[in-house]
Design a protein around this motif. Structure first.
Motif, mmCIF file in Angstrom:
data_model
loop_
_atom_site.group_PDB
_atom_site.id
_atom_site.type_symbol
_atom_site.label_atom_id
_atom_site.label_comp_id
_atom_site.label_asym_id
_atom_site.label_seq_id
_atom_site.Cartn_x
_atom_site.Cartn_y
_atom_site.Cartn_z
ATOM 1 N N SER A 29 0.834 -1.202 0.000
ATOM 2 C CA SER A 29 0.000 0.000 0.000
ATOM 3 C C SER A 29 0.870 1.254 0.000
ATOM 4 O O SER A 29 1.228 1.776 1.042
ATOM 5 N N GLY A 30 1.181 1.694 -1.204
ATOM 6 C CA GLY A 30 1.907 2.942 -1.373
ATOM 7 C C GLY A 30 0.924 4.094 -1.449
ATOM 8 O O GLY A 30 -0.297 3.895 -1.477
ATOM 9 N N SER A 31 1.438 5.296 -1.512
ATOM 10 C CA SER A 31 0.562 6.463 -1.561
ATOM 11 C C SER A 31 -0.040 6.676 -2.947
ATOM 12 O O SER A 31 -0.925 7.499 -3.124
ATOM 13 N N SER A 32 0.452 5.920 -3.937
ATOM 14 C CA SER A 32 -0.098 5.996 -5.294
ATOM 15 C C SER A 32 0.096 4.633 -5.961
ATOM 16 O O SER A 32 0.825 3.779 -5.452
ATOM 17 N N ASP A 35 3.772 4.124 -6.634
ATOM 18 C CA ASP A 35 4.536 3.707 -5.452
ATOM 19 C C ASP A 35 4.305 2.231 -5.139
ATOM 20 O O ASP A 35 5.249 1.498 -4.833
ATOM 21 N N SER A 36 3.059 1.790 -5.216
ATOM 22 C CA SER A 36 2.751 0.386 -4.952
ATOM 23 C C SER A 36 3.413 -0.524 -5.986
ATOM 24 O O SER A 36 3.970 -1.574 -5.645
#
Length: 72
Positions: A29-32, A35-36
């Motif tokens: 769980s990235g911020s976008s 990122d993920s």
């Protein structure tokens, strides 16, 4: 030792994910989405799966998204 060489056994927890002996499940769980996607790629490299074919970037990955409609 990388996961590719020592896959987690049934019920084993590995780096925050769970294994049933055949399938390993975890959450990135990235911020976008970008990122993920980067987190997944890094994880696969570290775990010995660097030669796995993947979409070239998050934008290409998004093309595989399956949109559903809420049908009741």
């Amino acid at each position: 030792m990388p996961m590719k060489n020592n896959f987690p056994k049934k019920g084993e927890e590995y780096m925050g994910g769970q294994s049933d002996g055949y399938v390993y499940r975890t959450v990135f769980s990235g911020s976008s989405l970008e990122d993920s996607y980067d987190m997944v790629c890094q994880f696969l490299i570290e775990e010995g799966y660097k030669d796995l074919p993947l979409p070239k970037d998050a934008a290409e990955l998004e093309q595989f998204r399956y949109y559903t409609r809420n049908k009741q």
